[in-house]
Write a protein that holds these residues in place. Sequence first.
Motif, PDB file in Angstrom:
ATOM      1  N   GLY A  34       0.807  -1.206   0.000  1.00 36.53           N
ATOM      2  CA  GLY A  34       0.000   0.000   0.000  1.00 36.53           C
ATOM      3  C   GLY A  34       0.841   1.258   0.000  1.00 36.53           C
ATOM      4  O   GLY A  34       2.006   1.257   0.379  1.00 36.53           O
ATOM      5  N   LEU A  35       0.196   2.333  -0.428  1.00 34.42           N
ATOM      6  CA  LEU A  35       0.772   3.676  -0.375  1.00 34.42           C
ATOM      7  C   LEU A  35      -0.029   4.437   0.673  1.00 34.42           C
ATOM      8  O   LEU A  35      -1.251   4.524   0.575  1.00 34.42           O
ATOM      9  N   TYR A  36       0.652   4.949   1.688  1.00 32.63           N
ATOM     10  CA  TYR A  36      -0.004   5.582   2.835  1.00 32.63           C
ATOM     11  C   TYR A  36       0.490   7.006   3.027  1.00 32.63           C
ATOM     12  O   TYR A  36       1.671   7.288   2.815  1.00 32.63           O
ATOM     13  N   HIS A  37      -0.417   7.881   3.459  1.00 30.71           N
ATOM     14  CA  HIS A  37       0.004   9.189   3.966  1.00 30.71           C
ATOM     15  C   HIS A  37       0.598   8.926   5.339  1.00 30.71           C
ATOM     16  O   HIS A  37       0.001   8.228   6.159  1.00 30.71           O
ATOM     17  N   PHE A  38       1.786   9.446   5.578  1.00 29.52           N
ATOM     18  CA  PHE A  38       2.470   9.199   6.841  1.00 29.52           C
ATOM     19  C   PHE A  38       3.068  10.521   7.300  1.00 29.52           C
ATOM     20  O   PHE A  38       4.150  10.912   6.857  1.00 29.52           O
ATOM     21  N   GLY A  39       2.318  11.212   8.126  1.00 26.38           N
ATOM     22  CA  GLY A  39       2.740  12.549   8.530  1.00 26.38           C
ATOM     23  C   GLY A  39       2.683  13.465   7.323  1.00 26.38           C
ATOM     24  O   GLY A  39       1.676  13.535   6.630  1.00 26.38           O
ATOM     25  N   ASN A  40       3.767  14.154   7.054  1.00 26.65           N
ATOM     26  CA  ASN A  40       3.840  15.024   5.876  1.00 26.65           C
ATOM     27  C   ASN A  40       4.454  14.316   4.675  1.00 26.65           C
ATOM     28  O   ASN A  40       4.814  14.964   3.700  1.00 26.65           O
ATOM     29  N   ALA A  50       2.911  -1.790   7.279  1.00 24.51           N
ATOM     30  CA  ALA A  50       2.058  -0.639   7.633  1.00 24.51           C
ATOM     31  C   ALA A  50       1.563  -0.769   9.066  1.00 24.51           C
ATOM     32  O   ALA A  50       1.602   0.195   9.845  1.00 24.51           O
ATOM     33  N   ARG A  51       1.089  -1.968   9.415  1.00 27.28           N
ATOM     34  CA  ARG A  51       0.586  -2.189  10.783  1.00 27.28           C
ATOM     35  C   ARG A  51       1.684  -1.925  11.814  1.00 27.28           C
ATOM     36  O   ARG A  51       1.420  -1.388  12.884  1.00 27.28           O
ATOM     37  N   SER A  52       2.932  -2.292  11.483  1.00 19.52           N
ATOM     38  CA  SER A  52       4.035  -2.083  12.429  1.00 19.52           C
ATOM     39  C   SER A  52       4.310  -0.595  12.653  1.00 19.52           C
ATOM     40  O   SER A  52       4.917  -0.218  13.640  1.00 19.52           O
ATOM     41  N   LYS A  53       3.835   0.255  11.745  1.00 20.74           N
ATOM     42  CA  LYS A  53       3.978   1.706  11.901  1.00 20.74           C
ATOM     43  C   LYS A  53       2.683   2.338  12.420  1.00 20.74           C
ATOM     44  O   LYS A  53       2.551   3.560  12.437  1.00 20.74           O
ATOM     45  N   GLY A  54       1.728   1.468  12.796  1.00 18.85           N
ATOM     46  CA  GLY A  54       0.464   1.966  13.326  1.00 18.85           C
ATOM     47  C   GLY A  54      -0.522   2.406  12.256  1.00 18.85           C
ATOM     48  O   GLY A  54      -1.498   3.117  12.552  1.00 18.85           O
ATOM     49  N   LEU A  55      -0.308   1.993  11.024  1.00 22.90           N
ATOM     50  CA  LEU A  55      -1.204   2.356   9.927  1.00 22.90           C
ATOM     51  C   LEU A  55      -2.183   1.225   9.645  1.00 22.90           C
ATOM     52  O   LEU A  55      -1.839   0.051   9.758  1.00 22.90           O
TER      53      LEU A  55
END
Length: 152
Positions: A34-40, A50-55
């Motif tokens: 997946g492609l996620y928005h992560f902060g800025n 992603a789950r390991s980064k809380g997404l």
Amino acid sequence: MNNQMRLYIKKTVNYAWNLNRSHVNLNRSHVYVGLYHFGNNFFIGTDNEARSKGLNPQDAVIRIAGGIQTVDLSRINLVKICHNLQLNQLNYLYNLLVSNQVVAPNVPLNEVKVDKTVAAFLAATFPDVLTDFYESVVKSTRIKKAIKAVEN
């Protein structure tokens, strides 16, 4: 859609395309990237990464099944796939197919379809041809579809 987003979608497809499935649980049929928005910024990774980064994977801008996407080559003729070969190489391949009774001698070269047997001979004789076809045609089509999906 801005160029930065297009670039990240392309990177996401590349990540998914090159994903090594050897670490995947065999009970699961697909690994998604997946492609996620992560902060800025953006983050590209598998659902587990992603789950390991809380997404949450469901919050991805786009999710793509990992691995190389395959296509049915049997509707594509050999000349189209081998467009980068020199004429003598193409004739060599055709004669090899005829001599091994893969193709009947009365079938013109431009009518030879790439079924599994023809693809196997092609891969054994000129392995870069199929790789180039998948990279230039199939992968670029996958990128275009992903961009279009995000635009809509």
